[in-house]
Design an enzyme around this catalytic site. Structure first.
Site, PDB file in Angstrom:
ATOM      1  N   ILE A  64      -2.845  -7.580   0.564  1.00  0.00           N
ATOM      2  CA  ILE A  64      -1.465  -7.464   0.180  1.00  0.00           C
ATOM      3  C   ILE A  64      -1.107  -6.475   1.610  1.00  0.00           C
ATOM      4  CG2 ILE A  64      -2.080  -5.503  -0.894  1.00  0.00           C
ATOM      5  CD1 ILE A  64       0.055  -5.744  -2.298  1.00  0.00           C
ATOM      6  N   SER A  65       0.600  -7.146   2.758  1.00  0.00           N
ATOM      7  CA  SER A  65       0.586  -6.740   3.514  1.00  0.00           C
ATOM      8  C   SER A  65       1.237  -5.506   3.943  1.00  0.00           C
ATOM      9  CB  SER A  65       2.183  -7.886   4.331  1.00  0.00           C
ATOM     10  OG  SER A  65       1.541  -9.156   3.966  1.00  0.00           O
ATOM     11  N   ALA A  66       1.897  -4.699   4.597  1.00  0.00           N
ATOM     12  CA  ALA A  66       2.216  -3.019   4.516  1.00  0.00           C
ATOM     13  C   ALA A  66       4.059  -3.279   4.345  1.00  0.00           C
ATOM     14  CB  ALA A  66       2.053  -2.834   6.195  1.00  0.00           C
TER      15      ALA A  66
END
Ligand code: SAM
Length: 221
Positions: A64-66
């Protein structure tokens, strides 16, 4: 006894940091981040880091992206309520949840190639009351023509180039926001807008590092 995290307070602090650093400017993007509980999209063992500005593992070698990267993408998309969006790469469902809060969940289609990941994303979305986001299992490098045209196609996996299907499935004035790069793990964020003459105007922005887009018109398995 471990401490019980105050996720609501952590969420507010994360949004304050994203506002102060200029990643969030649009009030709709701010409100979406405030409304979606990120901890509901994080594996239990990583939930203490739910509001850290880092990518987190979600299994199957995916992430899951920042939050700051997601904020950059949502700002670049300039979305308005009611616009139809296709997200490529459902993963946890968090990014789709934010999109749903901005344009309305019934206007979001998200496509994921790994069926078990898609199922997890679907259940996370339902858990936070966003079951009307459409989650599809399939190869997003081919887009999803069944619900086209889209005001925005947003990819959360890195493509070697913009696949042919994406501009073909955009509405006039539509935008593609996607990491594009010549290697499997390094990209720049590309923002492409479909002009009235049918050509794409392409702008290259932030360097980024997404997992690869794997598919028929993308990286091989
Ligand atoms: N947006 C996600 C979230 O909020 O958790 C994170 C996405 S993760 C960085 C990238 C996802 O893209 C992975 O789940 C991966 O399986 C998926 N993916 C890779 N290639 C794909 C393709 N051709 N079509 C659909 N999904 C793909």
């Amino acid at each position: 006894m471990g401490r019980t995290p105050d996720f609501a307070a952590e969420r507010k602090r994360m949004v304050d940091r994203l506002l102060a650093s200029g990643y969030i400017r649009d009030p709709r993007v701010r409100d979406a981040f405030l409304a979606v509980p990120r901890e509901a999209f994080i594996r239990p063992e990583d939930r203490d880091d739910a509001y850290a500005d880092v990518p987190l593992p979600i299994g199957r070698g995916q992430t899951i992206s920042a939050p700051s990267m997601i904020a950059i993408m949502l700002e670049e998309a300039r979305l308005r309520p009611g616009e139809r969006v296709l997200e490529i790469g459902t993963g946890s469902g968090y990014h789709a949840a934010l999109l749903g809060r901005i344009v309305g969940p019934e206007n979001v289609v998200t496509i994921e190639r790994l069926p078990d990941v898609a199922e997890w994303g679907r259940s996370n979305l339902a858990h936070v009351g966003l079951a009307s986001v459409t989650v599809v299992v399939g190869d997003g490098s081919l887009g999803y023509p069944e619900r086209a045209p889209y005001a925005c196609i947003m990819a959360t996996a890195g493509a070697p180039r913009i696949p042919d299907a994406w501009p073909a499935q955009l509405a006039p004035g539509g935008r593609i926001v996607a990491p594009v790069g010549a290697t499997r793990h390094g990209q720049v964020l590309v923002v492409a807008t479909l002009g009235p003459d049918g050509t794409l105007r392409i702008r290259e922005g932030t360097p980024c590092a997404f997992v690869p887009l794997v598919g028929e018109d993308a990286w091989p398995e």
